[in-house]
Motif scaffolding. Structure first.
Motif, PDB file in Angstrom:
ATOM      1  N   ASN A 553       0.828  -1.197   0.000  1.00 47.06           N
ATOM      2  CA  ASN A 553       0.000   0.000   0.000  1.00 47.06           C
ATOM      3  C   ASN A 553       0.865   1.251   0.000  1.00 47.06           C
ATOM      4  O   ASN A 553       2.005   1.248   0.482  1.00 47.06           O
ATOM      5  N   GLY A 554       0.287   2.338  -0.537  1.00 45.60           N
ATOM      6  CA  GLY A 554       0.929   3.638  -0.478  1.00 45.60           C
ATOM      7  C   GLY A 554       2.304   3.649  -1.125  1.00 45.60           C
ATOM      8  O   GLY A 554       2.536   3.062  -2.180  1.00 45.60           O
ATOM      9  N   ALA A 555       3.243   4.300  -0.444  1.00 45.02           N
ATOM     10  CA  ALA A 555       4.595   4.426  -0.978  1.00 45.02           C
ATOM     11  C   ALA A 555       5.314   3.093  -1.042  1.00 45.02           C
ATOM     12  O   ALA A 555       6.297   2.946  -1.780  1.00 45.02           O
ATOM     13  N   ARG A 556       4.844   2.096  -0.298  1.00 45.47           N
ATOM     14  CA  ARG A 556       5.504   0.796  -0.256  1.00 45.47           C
ATOM     15  C   ARG A 556       4.858  -0.217  -1.216  1.00 45.47           C
ATOM     16  O   ARG A 556       5.161  -1.408  -1.166  1.00 45.47           O
ATOM     17  N   GLU A 557       4.001   0.295  -2.092  1.00 43.90           N
ATOM     18  CA  GLU A 557       3.383  -0.582  -3.086  1.00 43.90           C
ATOM     19  C   GLU A 557       4.428  -1.036  -4.101  1.00 43.90           C
ATOM     20  O   GLU A 557       5.261  -0.250  -4.563  1.00 43.90           O
ATOM     21  N   VAL A 558       4.372  -2.291  -4.467  1.00 38.16           N
ATOM     22  CA  VAL A 558       5.277  -2.865  -5.460  1.00 38.16           C
ATOM     23  C   VAL A 558       4.445  -3.373  -6.629  1.00 38.16           C
ATOM     24  O   VAL A 558       3.428  -4.054  -6.428  1.00 38.16           O
ATOM     25  N   ARG A 559       4.874  -3.034  -7.851  1.00 34.61           N
ATOM     26  CA  ARG A 559       4.103  -3.398  -9.035  1.00 34.61           C
ATOM     27  C   ARG A 559       4.972  -4.111 -10.066  1.00 34.61           C
ATOM     28  O   ARG A 559       6.148  -3.782 -10.231  1.00 34.61           O
ATOM     29  N   THR A 560       4.371  -5.072 -10.740  1.00 30.23           N
ATOM     30  CA  THR A 560       5.001  -5.756 -11.861  1.00 30.23           C
ATOM     31  C   THR A 560       4.025  -5.699 -13.025  1.00 30.23           C
ATOM     32  O   THR A 560       2.863  -6.081 -12.876  1.00 30.23           O
ATOM     33  N   SER A 561       4.468  -5.186 -14.166  1.00 36.66           N
ATOM     34  CA  SER A 561       3.529  -4.969 -15.261  1.00 36.66           C
ATOM     35  C   SER A 561       4.080  -5.489 -16.578  1.00 36.66           C
ATOM     36  O   SER A 561       5.295  -5.575 -16.784  1.00 36.66           O
ATOM     37  N   LEU A 562       3.155  -5.824 -17.473  1.00 35.89           N
ATOM     38  CA  LEU A 562       3.482  -6.255 -18.822  1.00 35.89           C
ATOM     39  C   LEU A 562       2.708  -5.385 -19.800  1.00 35.89           C
ATOM     40  O   LEU A 562       1.506  -5.165 -19.634  1.00 35.89           O
ATOM     41  N   GLN A 563       3.408  -4.867 -20.805  1.00 37.21           N
ATOM     42  CA  GLN A 563       2.772  -4.077 -21.843  1.00 37.21           C
ATOM     43  C   GLN A 563       3.058  -4.727 -23.196  1.00 37.21           C
ATOM     44  O   GLN A 563       4.214  -4.989 -23.539  1.00 37.21           O
ATOM     45  N   LEU A 564       2.009  -4.977 -23.957  1.00 32.02           N
ATOM     46  CA  LEU A 564       2.139  -5.483 -25.323  1.00 32.02           C
ATOM     47  C   LEU A 564       1.667  -4.373 -26.261  1.00 32.02           C
ATOM     48  O   LEU A 564       0.558  -3.858 -26.103  1.00 32.02           O
ATOM     49  N   SER A 565       2.501  -3.990 -27.209  1.00 31.19           N
ATOM     50  CA  SER A 565       2.190  -2.828 -28.048  1.00 31.19           C
ATOM     51  C   SER A 565       2.555  -3.100 -29.500  1.00 31.19           C
ATOM     52  O   SER A 565       3.417  -3.931 -29.802  1.00 31.19           O
TER      53      SER A 565
END
Length: 606
Positions: A553-565
Motif C-alpha cells: 500500500n501507499g509508498a511501499r506498493e510494489v508493481r510488476t507490469s506487462l505491456q504489449l504494443s
C-alpha cells in the motif's frame, strides 16, 4: 575503496541536487560521457506508466554537443554552435555549410544507452546518497526518481534501470528499484509470458507478507479513428480518437476489455481534413484567416477563387437581383428572394454542410459571393463601393439580422433613414469591413448548430461571441469555436456518440478554450460506457494491452507490469523485426506485439 564509493555517491548526488534545485531542464554531462537531464515522466512512454507527469532524472550516453556541468553560462553560449538551430536556418536559406548539416543531423539522433554495468553503478550511487544509515552520508533531502537508459546487453534484455525514494515523513526510508526488459515483435502468442508466470515474477520480488494480497488490473488502448492501412497503403491522418480501458480481474493475456471496464476517449482532431464534415466551413475559415493575416502583416496570399465570374460581376448581379425583387408587390418580396437565395446557394457544394442555414441576410449572402471570388484588395474595394452607392441612392433596401454588428450592417440600418455616413473605401478599410462581415456570418453558423442541437446556451458562448476585443482576437476565438465543432461532429458522425456525451464534451471544450490557447494537438478526454463503442473495438486488435500485478500500500506498493504494443515503447533500441509499424496490424489477421515488462523491488534502509 569504500571511501571512494562514498565520495562518488556524494558527487553524483550534488549534481542531481543542483539540477533539481536550479529548475533548469537543459542537459549536462557527467564523467565526460554521461548525459543527465530533468524532464517529466509522461514524455517517455515506458516511464509514463509509473511516473506520469512527475519530474524525473534521465541518464544516457552523452552527445558531443551537450554542455558540461558547472561551465559558465557565457562560455556555454560561446561554444554552442549556431548549427543547433539548423531547421530554422535551412528554412531561411541562411547557410548550407556541411559542418552545420552534420550538427543538425546529430541533434535529431535517438538517445543512446549506457552499459548495464555503468547503469548499475549510477543506481548504487543514487541509493547510497539517500541512505542515512551509511557512514559519512548526510541526511540528504529526497531526490526525484532516477532512470538510466541501458543497452540490453544482459540476458534479460534490460532497457531501463530506475530508482525512486520511499519516504516516511521527511525521512527517506528506502528505495524502489525498477527494471524494464523488452523483446522484439512477434505474432506467436505462445511465446508471450503467461499471467501465472507474471504473478510468479512478482512474488519473487515482493515481500512474502504482502504477496498474498495481490491485485491484478488490466488496461488496453484501441484506435477508433486515425491513420489507416487500405490495401497495404497507409492513409495518414493528423486526427486520432483512441479509447483507454481499465478493468480488474484479468483472466488471460490479451483478453478483450469487459463491458464493466471504465473507458476514456482521447480525442485529437486536426482541422482541414477532407473527410471531415466541417471541411467546407474550414475553407471559409481559411479565407477569413487570410484577411486577418493581411491586416496584421500587410501581405496577403489570396486563395484560388471558387467562382469563374469576377467578384465585381457577382456583386452587380446580386444587386440587380435585389432591385428586381423590390419591384414586385411588397407582400411577395420576402418569399421570392428567399427562394432564389436558397437555390443559388444549394447549387454550390460549398453549402452542402451540416451547418447550412436558410436565413442568410443580405450581408451574409454578399460575404458568400465575395469570399468565393475575391482575388485582390481592389476587388474588395470595388464590390463594397457598388453596395454603398446602391444604399446611398436607395436602389436597394436589404434586410439584415438585428444582432448584426459589422460596419456594413450599420450603414444598411442608416439607409433605412436615408442618412448614411461617408465611408472612405481606401487603404485597408475594405478588408476590415469584409473581415467583420465574415466574422458575423460564421459566428451565426456555429451558434445555429450548437443552439439548435441544444449542446450549449448563449450564456456559455459569450467569450466566443464578444466583439469588444480587436478583430485579430475575434478570429482566434472563432478558430477555437470551429475546432470545437470539428471535435463534436467527428464524435457524432464517425462514432455516433449520444446526446449526453456530446453535451458533456461541448462543455469541456468550451471551458478549456476560455483559458488555453488554440492547439490542435491537445487531447480532449471524455468518459463513456464501453457498450457505446463495443462494435468498434471488440473485433479489433489493441495498439497497447497491459496487465499489472501489485501488492502493498501507499509508498511501499510494489508493481510488476506487462505491456504489449504494436510498436516499441523504448526509443533508444532498434529492434530486429520482419514487421513494419504501419502494416503490421493493418494487413495481418494475427498482429505482432512488442513486449515490455516492468519489475519493481523494494529495498528498505535498516
Amino acid at each position: 575503496m569504500g571511501s571512494k564509493v562514498i565520495s562518488n555517491a556524494k558527487e553524483f548526488y550534488n549534481i542531481l541536487r543542483s539540477l533539481q534545485d536550479e529548475g533548469r531542464n537543459d542537459p549536462c554531462t557527467f564523467e565526460e560521457d554521461i548525459q543527465m537531464l530533468k524532464t517529466n515522466g509522461d514524455r517517455i512512454p515506458v516511464l509514463n506508466m509509473y511516473c506520469g507527469n512527475q519530474s524525473v532524472f534521465i541518464c544516457e550516453k552523452a552527445e558531443s554537443n551537450v554542455p558540461k556541468m558547472n561551465e559558465p553560462e557565457d562560455q556555454l553560449m560561446t561554444e554552442t554552435s549556431n548549427c543547433t538551430d539548423g531547421d530554422e536556418a535551412d528554412d531561411d536559406g541562411d547557410y548550407v555549410a556541411a559542418d552545420c548539416d552534420a550538427s543538425a543531423l546529430q541533434t535529431e539522433l535517438v538517445p543512446e544507452p549506457l552499459t548495464i554495468m555503468k547503469a548499475r553503478q549510477l543506481l548504487s550511487w543514487y541509493t547510497l546518497s539517500q541512505n542515512v544509515n551509511v557512514s559519512a552520508v548526510e541526511n540528504n533531502p529526497a531526490l526525484h526518481p532516477l532512470w538510466v537508459r541501458c543497452d540490453m546487453s544482459d540476458p534479460a534484455g534490460t532497457a531501463w534501470f530506475g530508482a525512486e525514494t520511499v519516504c516516511m515523513g521527511n525521512k527517506v526510508s528506502g528505495v524502489k528499484l525498477h527494471s524494464v526488459t523488452c523483446k522484439g515483435s512477434t505474432v506467436d502468442k505462445k511465446s508471450l509470458i503467461t499471467l501465472d508466470e507474471l504473478k510468479q515474477e512478482h512474488k519473487r520480488r515482493c515481500h512474502p507478507s504482502s504477496c498474498f494480497q495481490m491485485a491484478i488490473k488490466g488496461s488496453a488502448r484501441f484506435l477508433l479513428l486515425g491513420s489507416t492501412v487500405v490495401e497495404n497503403t497507409l492513409i495518414k491522418s493528423q486526427s486520432s480518437v483512441t479509447v483507454d480501458f481499465k478493468w480488474s480481474h484479468v483472466e488471460s493475456i490479451l483478453e478483450t476489455p469487459p463491458l464493466s471496464s471504465t473507458a476514456t476517449l482521447n480525442i485529437k482532431v486536426a482541422c482541414g481534413e477532407m473527410r471531415s464534415p466541417m471541411f467546407e466551413m474550414y475553407r471559409e475559415l481559411e479565407f477569413l484567416q487570410t484577411l486577418a493575416d493581411g491586416l496584421r502583416t500587410g501581405e496577403t496570399e489570396w486563395m484560388e477563387p471558387l467562382e469563374s465570374a469576377s467578384a465585381v460581376n457577382l456583386t452587380k448581379a446580386f444587386l440587380e437581383e435585389l432591385q428586381n425583387t423590390a419591384k414586385t408587390p411588397q407582400d411577395q418580396t420576402a418569399k421570392p428572394a428567399e427562394t432564389t437565395k436558397l437555390k443559388s446557394e444549394k447549387d454550390d457544394p460549398i453549402f452542402n454542410s451540416l451547418l447550412e442555414r436558410g436565413d442568410l441576410d443580405f450581408v451574409e449572402q454578399l460575404w458568400v459571393r465575395m469570399r468565393k471570388s475575391v482575388i485582390s484588395y481592389q476587388d474588395i474595394g470595388d464590390c463594397l463601393k457598388l453596395v454603398t452607392e446602391a444604399l446611398r441612392y436607395g436602389d436597394i433596401k436589404p434586410w439584415i439580422h438585428r444582432d448584426s454588428s459589422s460596419s456594413l450592417s450599420k450603414l444598411i440600418l442608416q439607409s433605412y433613414h436615408k442618412q448614411i455616413d461617408h465611408v472612405s473605401l481606401t487603404g485597408l478599410t475594405p478588408v476590415h469591413m469584409l473581415l467583420e462581415m465574415g466574422l458575423d456570418k460564421m459566428r451565426k453558423d456555429y451558434i445555429n448548430y450548437l443552439i439548435g442541437e441544444e449542446l450549449t446556451t448563449l450564456n456559455h458562448l459569450c467569450y466566443y461571441l464578444s466583439t469588444d476585443v480587436d478583430l485579430q482576437e475575434q478570429v482566434i476565438r472563432l478558430r477555437k469555436l470551429h475546432h470545437l465543432l470539428e471535435i463534436i461532429l467527428t464524435c457524432s458522425t464517425f462514432l455516433g456518440l449520444p446526446y449526453d456525451r456530446l453535451f458533456l464534451l461541448t462543455q469541456s471544450c468550451l471551458q478549456h478554450y476560455k483559458t488555453y490557447p488554440y492547439d490542435e494537438n491537445h487531447e480532449f478526454k471524455l468518459q463513456i460506457k464501453p457498450a457505446l463503442i463495443s462494435h468498434f473495438y471488440q473485433k479489433e486488435h489493441p495498439v497497447v494491452w497491459g496487465v499489472e500485478v501489485s501488492s502493498g500500500n501507499g509508498a511501499r506498493e510494489v508493481r510488476t507490469s506487462l505491456q504489449l504494443s504494436d510498436r516499441p515503447l523504448v526509443d533508444h533500441i532498434i529492434f530486429d523485426t520482419d514487421y513494419t509499424n504501419e502494416t503490421v496490424n493493418g494487413g495481418s489477421e494475427d498482429p505482432a506485439f512488442f513486449s515490455t515488462m516492468v519489475c519493481c523491488g523494494l529495498a528498505n534502509f535498516a
